[in-house]
Design a protein around this motif. Structure first.
Motif, PDB file in Angstrom:
ATOM      1  N   PHE A  82       0.814  -1.212   0.000  1.00 29.27           N
ATOM      2  CA  PHE A  82       0.000   0.000   0.000  1.00 29.27           C
ATOM      3  C   PHE A  82       0.853   1.269   0.000  1.00 29.27           C
ATOM      4  O   PHE A  82       0.464   2.267  -0.587  1.00 29.27           O
ATOM      5  N   THR A  83       2.010   1.227   0.622  1.00 29.95           N
ATOM      6  CA  THR A  83       2.930   2.365   0.543  1.00 29.95           C
ATOM      7  C   THR A  83       3.340   2.595  -0.910  1.00 29.95           C
ATOM      8  O   THR A  83       3.319   3.724  -1.399  1.00 29.95           O
ATOM      9  N   ASN A  84       3.683   1.519  -1.607  1.00 26.14           N
ATOM     10  CA  ASN A  84       4.073   1.632  -3.017  1.00 26.14           C
ATOM     11  C   ASN A  84       2.898   2.031  -3.904  1.00 26.14           C
ATOM     12  O   ASN A  84       3.056   2.824  -4.833  1.00 26.14           O
ATOM     13  N   LEU A  85       1.721   1.494  -3.631  1.00 18.69           N
ATOM     14  CA  LEU A  85       0.540   1.815  -4.435  1.00 18.69           C
ATOM     15  C   LEU A  85       0.251   3.315  -4.410  1.00 18.69           C
ATOM     16  O   LEU A  85      -0.130   3.905  -5.420  1.00 18.69           O
ATOM     17  N   LYS A  86       0.467   3.947  -3.274  1.00 15.36           N
ATOM     18  CA  LYS A  86       0.205   5.386  -3.152  1.00 15.36           C
ATOM     19  C   LYS A  86       1.167   6.223  -3.992  1.00 15.36           C
ATOM     20  O   LYS A  86       0.930   7.411  -4.188  1.00 15.36           O
ATOM     21  N   ARG A  87       2.223   5.613  -4.504  1.00 15.49           N
ATOM     22  CA  ARG A  87       3.194   6.310  -5.360  1.00 15.49           C
ATOM     23  C   ARG A  87       3.010   5.980  -6.840  1.00 15.49           C
ATOM     24  O   ARG A  87       3.634   6.604  -7.686  1.00 15.49           O
ATOM     25  N   GLN A  88       2.196   4.997  -7.140  1.00 13.40           N
ATOM     26  CA  GLN A  88       2.021   4.535  -8.524  1.00 13.40           C
ATOM     27  C   GLN A  88       0.886   5.313  -9.190  1.00 13.40           C
ATOM     28  O   GLN A  88      -0.185   4.774  -9.464  1.00 13.40           O
ATOM     29  N   ILE A  89       1.144   6.566  -9.484  1.00 11.28           N
ATOM     30  CA  ILE A  89       0.089   7.466  -9.948  1.00 11.28           C
ATOM     31  C   ILE A  89      -0.477   7.098 -11.312  1.00 11.28           C
ATOM     32  O   ILE A  89      -1.545   7.567 -11.682  1.00 11.28           O
ATOM     33  N   ASN A  90       0.197   6.257 -12.051  1.00 15.11           N
ATOM     34  CA  ASN A  90      -0.312   5.853 -13.367  1.00 15.11           C
ATOM     35  C   ASN A  90      -1.081   4.537 -13.336  1.00 15.11           C
ATOM     36  O   ASN A  90      -1.588   4.097 -14.363  1.00 15.11           O
ATOM     37  N   SER A  91      -1.192   3.912 -12.169  1.00 16.64           N
ATOM     38  CA  SER A  91      -1.905   2.626 -12.102  1.00 16.64           C
ATOM     39  C   SER A  91      -3.413   2.852 -12.123  1.00 16.64           C
ATOM     40  O   SER A  91      -3.915   3.889 -11.684  1.00 16.64           O
ATOM     41  N   ASN A  92      -4.139   1.877 -12.629  1.00 14.41           N
ATOM     42  CA  ASN A  92      -5.601   1.959 -12.684  1.00 14.41           C
ATOM     43  C   ASN A  92      -6.219   2.067 -11.292  1.00 14.41           C
ATOM     44  O   ASN A  92      -7.180   2.809 -11.088  1.00 14.41           O
ATOM     45  N   ILE A  93      -5.674   1.323 -10.345  1.00 15.01           N
ATOM     46  CA  ILE A  93      -6.215   1.370  -8.983  1.00 15.01           C
ATOM     47  C   ILE A  93      -6.029   2.774  -8.403  1.00 15.01           C
ATOM     48  O   ILE A  93      -6.969   3.362  -7.866  1.00 15.01           O
ATOM     49  N   TYR A  94      -4.837   3.315  -8.519  1.00 14.76           N
ATOM     50  CA  TYR A  94      -4.563   4.660  -7.997  1.00 14.76           C
ATOM     51  C   TYR A  94      -5.508   5.672  -8.625  1.00 14.76           C
ATOM     52  O   TYR A  94      -6.106   6.495  -7.919  1.00 14.76           O
ATOM     53  N   GLN A  95      -5.660   5.646  -9.936  1.00 12.22           N
ATOM     54  CA  GLN A  95      -6.523   6.601 -10.632  1.00 12.22           C
ATOM     55  C   GLN A  95      -7.974   6.477 -10.170  1.00 12.22           C
ATOM     56  O   GLN A  95      -8.659   7.473  -9.964  1.00 12.22           O
ATOM     57  N   THR A  96      -8.451   5.259 -10.008  1.00 16.65           N
ATOM     58  CA  THR A  96      -9.822   5.039  -9.530  1.00 16.65           C
ATOM     59  C   THR A  96     -10.008   5.609  -8.130  1.00 16.65           C
ATOM     60  O   THR A  96     -11.009   6.270  -7.841  1.00 16.65           O
ATOM     61  N   ILE A  97      -9.047   5.364  -7.268  1.00 17.99           N
ATOM     62  CA  ILE A  97      -9.121   5.880  -5.901  1.00 17.99           C
ATOM     63  C   ILE A  97      -9.146   7.411  -5.908  1.00 17.99           C
ATOM     64  O   ILE A  97      -9.956   8.030  -5.221  1.00 17.99           O
ATOM     65  N   MET A  98      -8.314   8.023  -6.715  1.00 19.55           N
ATOM     66  CA  MET A  98      -8.268   9.490  -6.755  1.00 19.55           C
ATOM     67  C   MET A  98      -9.567  10.089  -7.314  1.00 19.55           C
ATOM     68  O   MET A  98     -10.020  11.135  -6.855  1.00 19.55           O
ATOM     69  N   ARG A  99     -10.186   9.407  -8.271  1.00 16.95           N
ATOM     70  CA  ARG A  99     -11.448   9.896  -8.844  1.00 16.95           C
ATOM     71  C   ARG A  99     -12.632   9.706  -7.910  1.00 16.95           C
ATOM     72  O   ARG A  99     -13.703  10.259  -8.137  1.00 16.95           O
ATOM     73  N   ASN A 100     -12.449   8.909  -6.879  1.00 13.39           N
ATOM     74  CA  ASN A 100     -13.554   8.566  -5.985  1.00 13.39           C
ATOM     75  C   ASN A 100     -13.228   8.864  -4.528  1.00 13.39           C
ATOM     76  O   ASN A 100     -13.357   8.009  -3.653  1.00 13.39           O
ATOM     77  N   GLY A 101     -12.837  10.081  -4.258  1.00 12.78           N
ATOM     78  CA  GLY A 101     -12.672  10.531  -2.881  1.00 12.78           C
ATOM     79  C   GLY A 101     -11.274  10.482  -2.306  1.00 12.78           C
ATOM     80  O   GLY A 101     -11.065  10.903  -1.178  1.00 12.78           O
ATOM     81  N   GLY A 102     -10.320   9.942  -3.034  1.00 16.30           N
ATOM     82  CA  GLY A 102      -8.953   9.868  -2.525  1.00 16.30           C
ATOM     83  C   GLY A 102      -8.781   8.784  -1.474  1.00 16.30           C
ATOM     84  O   GLY A 102      -9.713   8.056  -1.132  1.00 16.30           O
ATOM     85  N   TRP A 103      -7.580   8.699  -0.946  1.00 15.63           N
ATOM     86  CA  TRP A 103      -7.234   7.620  -0.016  1.00 15.63           C
ATOM     87  C   TRP A 103      -8.091   7.622   1.245  1.00 15.63           C
ATOM     88  O   TRP A 103      -8.349   6.572   1.832  1.00 15.63           O
ATOM     89  N   GLU A 104      -8.569   8.789   1.662  1.00 18.30           N
ATOM     90  CA  GLU A 104      -9.375   8.870   2.881  1.00 18.30           C
ATOM     91  C   GLU A 104     -10.722   8.159   2.717  1.00 18.30           C
ATOM     92  O   GLU A 104     -11.374   7.822   3.702  1.00 18.30           O
ATOM     93  N   ASN A 105     -11.146   7.969   1.467  1.00 18.26           N
ATOM     94  CA  ASN A 105     -12.447   7.366   1.188  1.00 18.26           C
ATOM     95  C   ASN A 105     -12.354   5.865   0.893  1.00 18.26           C
ATOM     96  O   ASN A 105     -13.343   5.251   0.518  1.00 18.26           O
ATOM     97  N   TRP A 106     -11.177   5.302   1.046  1.00 15.73           N
ATOM     98  CA  TRP A 106     -10.959   3.884   0.735  1.00 15.73           C
ATOM     99  C   TRP A 106     -10.317   3.193   1.923  1.00 15.73           C
ATOM    100  O   TRP A 106      -9.598   3.803   2.710  1.00 15.73           O
ATOM    101  N   GLU A 107     -10.574   1.896   2.033  1.00 15.07           N
ATOM    102  CA  GLU A 107      -9.950   1.092   3.083  1.00 15.07           C
ATOM    103  C   GLU A 107      -9.568  -0.260   2.498  1.00 15.07           C
ATOM    104  O   GLU A 107     -10.061  -0.654   1.443  1.00 15.07           O
ATOM    105  N   TYR A 108      -8.699  -0.929   3.184  1.00 13.41           N
ATOM    106  CA  TYR A 108      -8.335  -2.283   2.763  1.00 13.41           C
ATOM    107  C   TYR A 108      -8.328  -3.191   3.980  1.00 13.41           C
ATOM    108  O   TYR A 108      -8.172  -2.747   5.109  1.00 13.41           O
ATOM    109  N   PHE A 109      -8.524  -4.454   3.706  1.00 10.27           N
ATOM    110  CA  PHE A 109      -8.465  -5.444   4.765  1.00 10.27           C
ATOM    111  C   PHE A 109      -8.028  -6.772   4.175  1.00 10.27           C
ATOM    112  O   PHE A 109      -8.201  -7.021   2.980  1.00 10.27           O
ATOM    113  N   VAL A 110      -7.450  -7.581   5.007  1.00  4.75           N
ATOM    114  CA  VAL A 110      -7.005  -8.918   4.598  1.00  4.75           C
ATOM    115  C   VAL A 110      -8.209  -9.838   4.599  1.00  4.75           C
ATOM    116  O   VAL A 110      -8.921  -9.928   5.587  1.00  4.75           O
ATOM    117  N   ILE A 111      -8.453 -10.496   3.458  1.00  6.66           N
ATOM    118  CA  ILE A 111      -9.562 -11.447   3.405  1.00  6.66           C
ATOM    119  C   ILE A 111      -9.088 -12.887   3.542  1.00  6.66           C
ATOM    120  O   ILE A 111      -9.889 -13.767   3.823  1.00  6.66           O
TER     121      ILE A 111
END
Length: 84
Positions: free
Chosen positions: A36-65
């Motif tokens: 997740f530290t690395n993901l926050k730096r990968q500004i060209n990734s699809n996941i990063y772009q989706t997160i930024m378009r939908n409220g930024g990191w504060e609006n997302w959470e992750y958990f181990v399934i």
């Protein structure tokens, strides 16, 4: 290249907290904190772009399934992602 201990594999789910994006992402990693530290730096990734378009990191959470202790390879981890 150092060898990877796949017995530490975790399957993680990344979800939008308020459902503004009806999406989730399932990923595998052997080090979720580093992932997740690395993901926050990968500004060209699809996941990063989706997160930024939908409220930024504060609006997302992750958990181990799943702690996938019997994982032996990246291929095993990828197959398990698709299972979820």
């Amino acid at each position: 290249m150092p060898s990877v201990d796949y017995s530490n594999t975790e399957i993680v789910c990344i979800v939008c907290k308020n459902n503004s994006a009806p999406l989730h992402f399932i990923k595998s990693t052997v080090d979720s904190r580093k992932y997740f530290t690395n993901l926050k730096r990968q500004i060209n990734s699809n996941i990063y772009q989706t997160i930024m378009r939908n409220g930024g990191w504060e609006n997302w959470e992750y958990f181990v399934i799943e702690e996938f202790k019997t994982c032996n390879s990246k291929r095993d981890a990828t197959k398990r992602e698709h299972y979820w």
